[in-house]
Enzyme design. Structure first.
Site, short mmCIF file in Angstrom:
data_model
loop_
_atom_site.label_atom_id
_atom_site.label_comp_id
_atom_site.label_asym_id
_atom_site.label_seq_id
_atom_site.Cartn_x
_atom_site.Cartn_y
_atom_site.Cartn_z
N THR A 205 46.72 67.71 29.64
CA THR A 205 47.67 66.69 30.41
C THR A 205 48.35 67.43 31.03
O THR A 205 48.84 68.69 30.81
CB THR A 205 48.46 65.63 29.51
OG1 THR A 205 49.23 64.95 30.33
CG2 THR A 205 49.14 66.53 29.17
N GLU A 206 48.38 66.81 32.79
CA GLU A 206 49.11 68.11 34.11
C GLU A 206 50.50 68.24 33.71
O GLU A 206 50.97 69.05 34.37
CB GLU A 206 48.41 67.26 35.12
CG GLU A 206 49.65 65.63 35.77
CD GLU A 206 48.47 64.55 35.53
OE1 GLU A 206 47.62 64.82 34.15
OE2 GLU A 206 48.45 63.84 36.05
N ASN A 207 51.14 67.53 32.73
CA ASN A 207 52.77 67.84 32.44
C ASN A 207 53.08 68.89 31.94
O ASN A 207 53.67 69.51 31.43
CB ASN A 207 53.15 66.69 32.09
CG ASN A 207 52.66 66.61 30.84
OD1 ASN A 207 51.35 65.41 31.37
ND2 ASN A 207 53.49 65.62 29.75
N SER B 101 49.99 74.31 34.94
CA SER B 101 49.08 73.29 35.00
C SER B 101 48.35 72.96 35.63
O SER B 101 47.39 72.28 35.93
CB SER B 101 49.79 71.94 34.30
OG SER B 101 49.14 71.16 34.19
#
Lengths: 228, 222
Positions: free
Chosen positions: B54-56, B96
């Site tokens: 998840t990019e966060n 990320s």
């Protein structure tokens, strides 16, 4: 003795001037320095440039700062959400400037500022309207866009625990922009629910070394899962 | 669901997600976009140890959190509370996106407004002049993942194909989509513009699909 601990939110924000560029950490509620944002609102500043992933949601925090008219410009990746009504209104009224940046370019431009990089070529955004007017280059067959660092006068971030040198630990996905914003701002201000004695944080686990932190203020966490 | 080449029934959205899941190899690192792509996780085999990014700032994301498990410090890219899978890790935003841009992410599964025959993707902006633009990580995912799988309905409500010779919507990334899953067919793309139909659903023929998309499709269903 080095002591970056300060007594109050109002004290740590007292020297932020009108027109400052301010990075604000957080992704959703995770890592949002809500007490520092509310303190900024109390300052009644004008002409601010805010760097954040979003442009404020619902009727709190950054959304209220936008609503108050304190913000001249927002640099972010995702301003439009179902609950971003205060930004939407200002934007449609032409009362706020938006610099829209792909999220990874936003992160890397912030990182570059903290790392002393003059500019960098990135594939993200190539061939899109967000690269209009920007320099491009083909390197080993791949197309790139030249992007410049984003610096700030102040960064407001939330961490989980700090010692008086400003060494920081984060918690889960609340880390998000904190470490890179801390590096990219002239003055980095941190709110944490927990203070540690110098030497009590395991040096192997420190994510942001204190060199990137200027002021720390302790504020209780409203997240029941966040215990020491 | 059997995986053959010509199926009499159209795929539902859930079946499209299930069909994508069956193409994700064991051990792959995958980012699932918001919407139907998120449903792909419902059909991944836990024994395959597929790692969700998840990019966060997390690898090894577990299922959505409910009740007492909700922790506002643990969110996915859609800002919904999630859980930790064993072996998960956290990192800051620049790392990320380095995971994507640096070519470390195996597959991104995304929605789309349009995909061109050369794999150009449009999924971030409708192009309407008064719409507030918002991009998030869409452009970074498009250029970064080794494979970009798109899940979308092939036809708009107005009857226009969303698989097109050239994009008319604003570009998210050029030449990045490698496979498109729709209710009527699965298409493999390459940057030179060859589009291969590998499976059909709902009783359509490749000739029908050529008419619908105005593309010269290659029949690879046999």
């Amino acid at each position: 003795m080095i002591n970056k601990f300060r007594d109050s939110v109002d004290e740590v924000l007292a020297d932020i001037p009108d027109g400052a560029t301010i990075m604000i950490g957080g992704f959703g509620l995770a890592g949002q320095p809500i007490d520092l944002i509310n303190g900024l609102l109390r300052r009644n500043l004008t002409g601010l440039t805010i760097v954040n992933n979003n442009a404020g949601n619902t009727d709190e925090g950054l959304a209220l700062l936008v609503k108050s008219g304190a913000v001249r410009k927002v640099i972010c990746s995702f301003p439009r959400q179902v609950d971003s009504w205060h930004f939407d209104k200002k934007y449609h009224a032409g009362e706020i400037e938006l610099e829209l940046v792909p999220q990874g370019n936003l992160a890397e431009r912030i990182r570059a500022a903290g790392a002393g990089i003059g500019a960098f070529y990135t594939p993200s955004g190539y061939g899109t309207t967000l690269a209009d007017g920007k320099e491009t280059r083909t390197i080993e067959g791949r197309d790139y866009v030249l992007e410049y660092p984003i610096r700030a006068d102040f960064a407001l971030i939330k961490a989980h625990k700090a010692d008086r040198w400003g060494n920081l630990l984060y918690r889960k996905t609340s880390r998000n922009f904190g470490p890179i914003m801390a590096m990219a701002a002239t003055t980095t201000i941190v709110q944490v629910p927990f203070l540690a004695e110098l030497g009590d944080l395991d040096p192997e686990n420190i994510v942001t070394p204190g060199i990137f932190v200027d002021r720390v203020v302790q504020v209780d966490s409203t997240n029941p899962k966040e215990h020491s | 669901m059997s995986i053959g080449h010509r199926h009499p029934e159209k795929l539902t959205r859930a079946q499209m997600a299930e069909r994508v899941a069956s193409d994700v190899p064991a051990g792959a690192v995958v980012n699932l976009g918001i919407g139907i792509p998120t449903q792909v996780s419902n059909y991944l085999n836990p024994e395959h140890e597929i790692i969700l990014h998840t990019e966060n700032g997390m690898l090894g994301m577990g299922p959505e959190a409910h009740g007492d498990d909700v922790d506002v410090d643990l969110l996915n890219a859609g800002k919904l509370p999630v859980t930790e899978a064993p072996g998960c890790s956290y990192f800051h935003h620049a790392d990320s996106f380095a995971i994507m841009r640096g070519g470390h992410l195996d597959i991104a599964v995304l929605g789309a407004f349009q995909v061109s025959q050369k794999g150009d993707l449009a999924n971030w902006h409708t192009g309407e002049p008064d719409a507030i633009p918002a991009v998030g990580g869409a452009m970074d995912l498009a250029v970064g993942a080794k494979d970009v799988f798109v899940i979308m309905e092939l036809m708009t409500k107005a009857g226009a194909s969303k698989l097109v010779p050239e994009l008319t919507y604003p570009v998210t990334g050029l030449g990045c989509v490698t496979r498109v899953y729709t209710e009527l067919a699965i298409f493999d793309l390459d940057r030179s513009g060859n589009v291969r139909v590998t499976e059909t659903y709902g009783g359509v023929s490749v000739a029908d699909l050529c008419d619908m998309t105005h593309l010269d499709l290659i029949d690879a269903t046999e």
